[in-house]
Design a protein around this motif. Structure first.
Motif, PDB file in Angstrom:
ATOM      1  N   GLN A 160       0.842  -1.192   0.000  1.00  0.00           N
ATOM      2  CA  GLN A 160       0.000   0.000   0.000  1.00  0.00           C
ATOM      3  C   GLN A 160       0.881   1.247   0.000  1.00  0.00           C
ATOM      4  O   GLN A 160       1.042   1.921   1.003  1.00  0.00           O
ATOM      5  CB  GLN A 160      -0.926   0.011   1.211  1.00  0.00           C
ATOM      6  N   ASP A 200      -2.761   5.240   2.853  1.00  0.00           N
ATOM      7  CA  ASP A 200      -3.849   6.191   3.047  1.00  0.00           C
ATOM      8  C   ASP A 200      -3.771   6.756   4.468  1.00  0.00           C
ATOM      9  O   ASP A 200      -2.945   6.338   5.282  1.00  0.00           O
ATOM     10  CB  ASP A 200      -5.206   5.544   2.772  1.00  0.00           C
ATOM     11  N   THR A 201      -4.623   7.711   4.773  1.00  0.00           N
ATOM     12  CA  THR A 201      -4.598   8.403   6.067  1.00  0.00           C
ATOM     13  C   THR A 201      -4.820   7.440   7.225  1.00  0.00           C
ATOM     14  O   THR A 201      -4.148   7.518   8.244  1.00  0.00           O
ATOM     15  CB  THR A 201      -5.659   9.519   6.095  1.00  0.00           C
TER      16      THR A 201
END
Length: 101
Positions: free
Chosen positions: A34, A38-39
């Motif tokens: 990943q 992402d946040t």
């Protein structure tokens, strides 16, 4: 490796580098598949890193050692070319300062 060069107001330049994203994210205990994370993954990593105890996980030690060796290598290459270089204290291990000649 990516190298970024910035000018100092008082003369000289700063050379900053970043490691491969996979190595960098592994040092934050993020899954390498990943990239970029992402946040939610970053928040999860921050919580995990805050709870770390010694000894540090191998991925963190490896990233720290790679950046430290890169700094020493870049210092050596620039110094051997006759440039006045020093460790840039604005960054822990990913920056060197080259004074104007």
């Amino acid at each position: 490796m990516e190298v970024i060069v910035d000018d100092f107001e008082d003369g000289g330049i700063s050379a900053v580098w970043v490691t491969d994203p996979g190595l960098h994210y592994a040092s934050m205990l993020l899954p390498s598949e990943q990239v970029p994370p992402d946040t939610e993954a970053l928040h999860h990593a921050a919580r995990n890193l805050a709870r770390l105890t010694l000894p540090l996980p191998p991925s963190i030690v490896h990233h720290r050692e790679v950046t430290r060796h890169m700094q020493l290598a870049i210092l050596g290459v620039l110094a051997s070319a006759g440039l006045p270089v020093s460790i840039d204290t604005s960054s822990e291990t990913s920056c060197v300062r080259v004074e104007t000649v």
